[in-house]
Design a protein around this motif. Sequence first.
Motif: not given
Length: 638
Positions: A13-21, A614-618, A625-629
């Motif tokens: 409820s507080d995050m600005n991104d969502i954990d994928l795993e 869109n994910y900007d992976p590194i 992708r490790y999370r949604f932002e």
Amino acid sequence: MNNEEDMATADASDMNDIDLEGDGPDASQLPSVEEVRTNQSLAPDANETKRRRKKCYLYSAILLTLALIGLIIGVAVSKSKSRSGGSAQSVAPPAPVPSPTRKAPTAAPEMTDAEREKAARAFLMTTGVSDEDDMTNSGTPQHKALKWISKEDTLRVPIPSNPEDLGTTKARKFVQRYALATFYYATEGDSWFYPFSFLSGKDECEWYEIHTEGEEVYFWGAHCEGGSDEGAVSQIWLPNNDMAGTIPQELEQFTNLRVFALEYNLNITGTLPDAFHSMPDLSVIVLTNNMIEGKIPSSFKKLSNLEFLAVDDNQMEGNLNHIKDLDTLKYVYLEDNFFAESLSDSTFSGWSKLKQLDLSDNEFSGTVPASLLNHEHLTVLDLHDNDLTGPIPEVPSKQDKLTYLALHKNSLSGPIPSTIKHLQALTDLDLSHNQLTGDIHESLKHLNLVYLFLGENQFDANPVPAFLSGMTNLTELSLKHTNLHGPIPDSFGDLTDLYLLDLDKNKLTGTIPESLGNLDNLIVLMLNRNRLTGTVPQALGNLPALGVLLVDGNDGLSGSLDFMCTSTGGNGTFFALSADCGGDSPTIDCSNACCNICCGDPDEKCDDMGWTANYDPIWELSYERYRFEFDMERRMRE
């Protein structure tokens, strides 16, 4: 040096991104709620946001970097052995060579400190190791290093007296110890997170710590080949060590260097010294996530064995002229800088061994080089967020290596070529945020895609392509603002691997299919800004992973959404649940305790341009992708 303890997971409820795993093995490396809030409150620009995100991924990134660099180190070892006439049976990094601390030599008679300093200055000046002014001016790294090696160094190394001795072991050991001391002071060594025995009484070849990862052995610090007595520095690897300052010209003294890596120090500034002209064995350069400015030095042209170049996330500029002819390059990461030139096939004609190329988030212009889409070895091509124009090149023949292709956020035009089906290994394709026209081409169905982003283009008005329902390996599908009309296919319920489905900002009609309730892996569902009617299916309330549901902007939707927060099978707590439930004439009932975005309220802006996923992976995390932002500040600003 493990940063895992500083990283905590956040409540959905507080995050600005969502954990994928979720609670998987990488959950502990995600940023805390406070870190995310800090990012939002400062409203950082895109580069700074990514810089901080990459810092949060650091521990996982370093482990994967170890694997990548370790392989190349092993190859470099084999090459150096071959040049020296030895045999190379393994590509593993060299095993540590323990050696006792070298005993201080006895000079007869022993020079005073003043005599040592005078002799050292004369030798270093006449041999061109350091500039006289740099050694004379108080406060410079060279002056500090000269004082240290002359007066404070407890090892009291002998000082060469004859410039002709420069090639001897005695002179080389003195010079490399002085050069490492200069490097220490130039990068503010007194503030390093970990000193790695620098400036200790140990031999300089013992200024390192051993790091093991499984059966592999790595050396962090300064490491030599050949042991202490005669060893030459072959590796300088100091990741995430709170280093600052600049890289000194004295780096050129390490002519046996194979690895030079200072990633994730964040505050190394200035330009790269033109000091790489005599490093025939240098195969790895990693300067990721610093503040380095200026151009690629001309001496890079001399790096005849360079395989791995990562200067991403800095402030560098200029063109690629000094690395274009390095035919040994395999991994090139220049993203998130200010490099600029017009790209063409000739730009990369010398990189026949290239495996991964990331030039994203720069200022490159020109067209997408067709040679890259047909490259024999290339597996990753990321050119997103540049100024590229023209069509997507044809792929005339089978290419079975390229798995990741990101061309989004350019100004590409024309249709998706039917020959894209020849990219037979492709799993990740992002063509969004361009000016593509024509149909969403059916040739895409021949690809085994798991990630497909086509949003924000100018495709012809069409129903949702039927062939998409057969792409059952998809985990993420974004068709945002692609001029779609008609119903959402009921067969989308067969895409059971989906984490994300984005149909935002189209002209879709009809009801939301009950079959979407079959998507148990779904985390993000964006159906907002369409012309949907009816009620939101109760089945969506039972989706166990759903954290983002956007249905605002559909005037025909009605009923209540409170069931989304009370269904026993569902998540119950949402990062974002939006509907037209605010203002004087709400079309959907949803309590503030459930819907945290009620469009229609005067204080709630529902221009959802920020809801792009869109994910900007590194490269450090293998382009996964490790999370949604989601950029909440951007959403509110726009």
